[in-house]
Design an enzyme around this catalytic site. Structure first.
Site, short mmCIF file in Angstrom:
data_model
loop_
_atom_site.label_atom_id
_atom_site.label_comp_id
_atom_site.label_asym_id
_atom_site.label_seq_id
_atom_site.Cartn_x
_atom_site.Cartn_y
_atom_site.Cartn_z
N HIS A 85 48.34 -28.07 8.56
CA HIS A 85 47.53 -29.15 7.99
C HIS A 85 46.60 -28.64 6.90
O HIS A 85 45.38 -28.90 6.95
CB HIS A 85 46.75 -29.87 9.10
CG HIS A 85 46.57 -31.32 8.83
ND1 HIS A 85 45.46 -32.02 9.21
CD2 HIS A 85 47.36 -32.22 8.20
CE1 HIS A 85 45.58 -33.29 8.83
NE2 HIS A 85 46.73 -33.42 8.22
N HIS A 122 37.41 -29.72 16.27
CA HIS A 122 38.72 -29.34 15.72
C HIS A 122 39.75 -29.51 16.84
O HIS A 122 39.88 -30.59 17.40
CB HIS A 122 38.59 -27.92 15.17
CG HIS A 122 39.71 -27.44 14.29
ND1 HIS A 122 40.76 -28.23 13.87
CD2 HIS A 122 39.95 -26.21 13.74
CE1 HIS A 122 41.58 -27.52 13.12
NE2 HIS A 122 41.12 -26.29 13.02
N GLY A 151 38.70 -37.48 19.25
CA GLY A 151 40.03 -38.07 19.05
C GLY A 151 40.01 -39.16 17.98
O GLY A 151 41.05 -39.73 17.67
N PHE A 152 38.82 -39.44 17.43
CA PHE A 152 38.71 -40.44 16.37
C PHE A 152 38.05 -39.80 15.15
O PHE A 152 37.16 -38.95 15.29
CB PHE A 152 37.85 -41.63 16.83
CG PHE A 152 38.54 -42.48 17.84
CD1 PHE A 152 39.34 -43.54 17.46
CD2 PHE A 152 38.40 -42.20 19.20
CE1 PHE A 152 40.00 -44.31 18.40
CE2 PHE A 152 39.05 -42.96 20.15
CZ PHE A 152 39.85 -44.03 19.76
N HIS A 195 38.33 -38.32 10.92
CA HIS A 195 38.93 -37.14 10.29
C HIS A 195 38.21 -36.86 8.99
O HIS A 195 37.82 -37.79 8.29
CB HIS A 195 40.43 -37.38 10.01
CG HIS A 195 41.19 -36.14 9.82
ND1 HIS A 195 41.26 -35.51 8.60
CD2 HIS A 195 41.87 -35.37 10.69
CE1 HIS A 195 41.98 -34.41 8.74
NE2 HIS A 195 42.36 -34.30 10.00
N ARG A 235 49.87 -38.44 11.00
CA ARG A 235 50.71 -37.95 12.09
C ARG A 235 50.68 -38.86 13.32
O ARG A 235 51.52 -38.74 14.21
CB ARG A 235 50.24 -36.54 12.49
CG ARG A 235 50.24 -35.57 11.32
CD ARG A 235 49.37 -34.36 11.58
NE ARG A 235 47.96 -34.72 11.70
CZ ARG A 235 46.97 -33.85 11.94
NH1 ARG A 235 47.25 -32.58 12.10
NH2 ARG A 235 45.72 -34.27 12.04
N ASP A 249 44.88 -35.75 17.79
CA ASP A 249 44.51 -35.34 19.14
C ASP A 249 44.45 -36.51 20.12
O ASP A 249 44.52 -36.31 21.33
CB ASP A 249 43.15 -34.62 19.12
CG ASP A 249 43.26 -33.30 18.39
OD1 ASP A 249 44.21 -32.55 18.66
OD2 ASP A 249 42.41 -33.02 17.52
N ARG A 280 50.24 -24.01 15.93
CA ARG A 280 49.56 -23.73 14.65
C ARG A 280 49.69 -22.28 14.21
O ARG A 280 49.45 -21.97 13.04
CB ARG A 280 48.09 -24.18 14.76
CG ARG A 280 47.28 -24.19 13.48
CD ARG A 280 47.86 -25.01 12.34
NE ARG A 280 47.90 -26.45 12.52
CZ ARG A 280 46.91 -27.30 12.28
NH1 ARG A 280 45.76 -26.85 11.84
NH2 ARG A 280 47.06 -28.62 12.45
N ARG A 314 34.15 -15.57 -0.79
CA ARG A 314 32.74 -15.22 -0.59
C ARG A 314 31.91 -16.23 -1.39
O ARG A 314 31.63 -16.01 -2.58
CB ARG A 314 32.51 -13.79 -1.08
CG ARG A 314 31.30 -13.05 -0.56
CD ARG A 314 30.04 -13.71 -0.93
NE ARG A 314 28.86 -12.90 -0.57
CZ ARG A 314 27.64 -13.39 -0.59
NH1 ARG A 314 27.42 -14.66 -0.90
NH2 ARG A 314 26.62 -12.61 -0.29
#
Ligand code: COA
Length: 378
Positions: free
Chosen positions: A187, A222, A267-268, A270, A279, A321, A346, A365
């Site tokens: 992703h 995440h 789960g909600f 992004h 997805r 998720d 992943r 950096r």
């Protein structure tokens, strides 16, 4: 530096090129090396997708045969890793087990310091083949069960489930698991992938980069969200005797209450997708099949109730998720195993990015704007 120039969380900042995947939030699309992820999920095995992510093209028949043979040869649980896992308390979080196992695999690896293209490709392949045994054994030991040896006659997904449960799963279940592995694989510059690239940019090694990425994935903002979704379902209460409508109504009430208390519901939402995660429809279809297969409509009720109430109150859509949590629950995984499954998937995306970063490296950096005390003397 004016406040407006600081992009907290690097939101909206483009830091580099990548040819591994393309996320387009406007069209709700996600491409791996140019292929829509939905098509890959419908037509490919996870092994083919791993090959694609690393090599830029799907394998032909002989390339796939060679790749598959190498993957199957690397599935057994490394005895040093088993020894180390056995030394960890049963209360160790499974993500810490994955992180530790990766670190040990790296520390014992004869190519540990070899970051050439060939060295990295070999290490990526081995880690990809090895991780299901770690995830499976850790769940088993928490249940007081012994290691299940891998089966060379099963594909990656079927073997992962075999090593976890010691029973061969029906094709529908293997298929739903395979879909989840493909959807989780990659992703772009998400937090854990970016972490892997930062570590790689210092010319550190592949296992160090993956170990750091696992640490980043663990957090509930995440990858940890798939576990958190199940905690929400548990808090609302899963009642197998309940109808879909009854479960949906209780879930709606729970969500309204949570939002009135300004809670973040995992789960909600992004960072990139603001109109829905590309997805989710594919994974939701896989979840629907699992709900039908296991005969558990009340879980669909909880799912629908939360989704509707969130949509009505804040128009925030579910992320990947959200459907994977209940899917893994139905398959029989313990909730703390959910994010390690995400790790196993992943690894493919992380290592593709590690190799891409290494091939055109520049030390990552950024700068900071100082807002501490003015210069002073002792
Ligand atoms: N539940 C409730 N409110 C949410 C929310 C959620 N899951 N996600 C976002 N919001 C709200 C925020 O409270 C904020 O509202 P405000 O403007 O009234 O303060 C607004 O939506 C913007 O959210 P913000 O957190 O600033 O967006 P972001 O782009 O920084 O965050 C996430 C993205 C993923 C970190 C965030 O949506 C989240 O925490 N989701 C839950 C964790 C999760 O599922 N992670 C997996 C991601 S794949």
């Amino acid at each position: 530096m004016p406040e407006s120039e600081i992009r907290k969380g690097l939101a909206g900042v483009v830091v580099d090129y990548t040819a591994v995947s393309k996320v387009n939030p406007d069209t709700n699309s996600l491409l791996y090396r140019g292929y829509p992820v939905q098509e890959l999920a419908a037509k490919c095995s996870f092994e083919e997708v791993a090959y694609l992510l690393w090599n830029g093209e799907l394998p032909n028949e002989s390339q796939l045969a060679e790749f598959t043979a190498r993957e199957r040869a690397g599935r057994a649980l490394n005895p040093v890793v088993k020894f180390a896992i056995d030394a960890l308390p049963l209360t160790t979080h499974p993500m810490d087990v994955c992180r530790t196992a990766t670190s040990i695999i790296g520390a014992c690896h004869p190519l540990a310091e070899d970051s050439s293209v060939e060295g990295n490709m070999a290490k990526a392949m081995e880690l990809f083949a090895a991780m299901p045994a770690v995830v499976a054994y850790d769940q088993r030991r928490r249940r007081g069960q012994d290691v299940v040896e891998p089966r060379e006659d099963l594909d990656y997904s079927a073997n992962f489930l075999w090593m976890t449960f010691g029973e061969e799963q029906v094709p529908e279940v293997v298929e739903a698991f395979n879909v989840s592995m493909i959807l989780y694989a990659e992703h772009s510059f998400n937090a854990s992938t970016f972490t892997a690239r930062v570590v790689t940019s210092t010319l550190s090694d592949l296992h160090s980069a993956v170990t750091a990425a696992i640490g980043a994935l663990k957090g509930p903002l995440h990858g940890g969200a798939n576990e958190a979704v199940m905690h929400t379902f548990d808090e609302i209460g899963i009642r197998s005797e309940e109808s879909l409508e009854e479960a949906a109504s209780r879930a709606k009430t729970w969500m309204e209450d949570a939002l009135s208390q300004k809670k973040k519901v995992m789960g909600f939402g992004h960072r990139v997708y603001k109109h829905g995660d590309s997805r989710v429809p594919t994974m939701k279809a896989a979840l629907d099949k699992m709900i039908a297969h296991y005969g558990r409509p009340e879980l669909l009720g909880l799912y629908n109730g939360l989704e509707q109430a969130m949509d009505e109150a804040k128009a925030i859509k579910p992320n990947l998720d959200y459907p994977t949590g209940p899917t893994y629950h139905l398959m029989g995984f313990d909730t703390p195993t959910f994010t390690p499954i995400f790790v196993a998937s992943r690894i493919t995306g992380w290592t593709a990015h590690i190799m891409e970063q290494a091939a055109a490296n520049s030390l990552i950096r950024p700068l900071s704007a100082y807002n501490g005390a003015e210069q002073r003397s002792l």
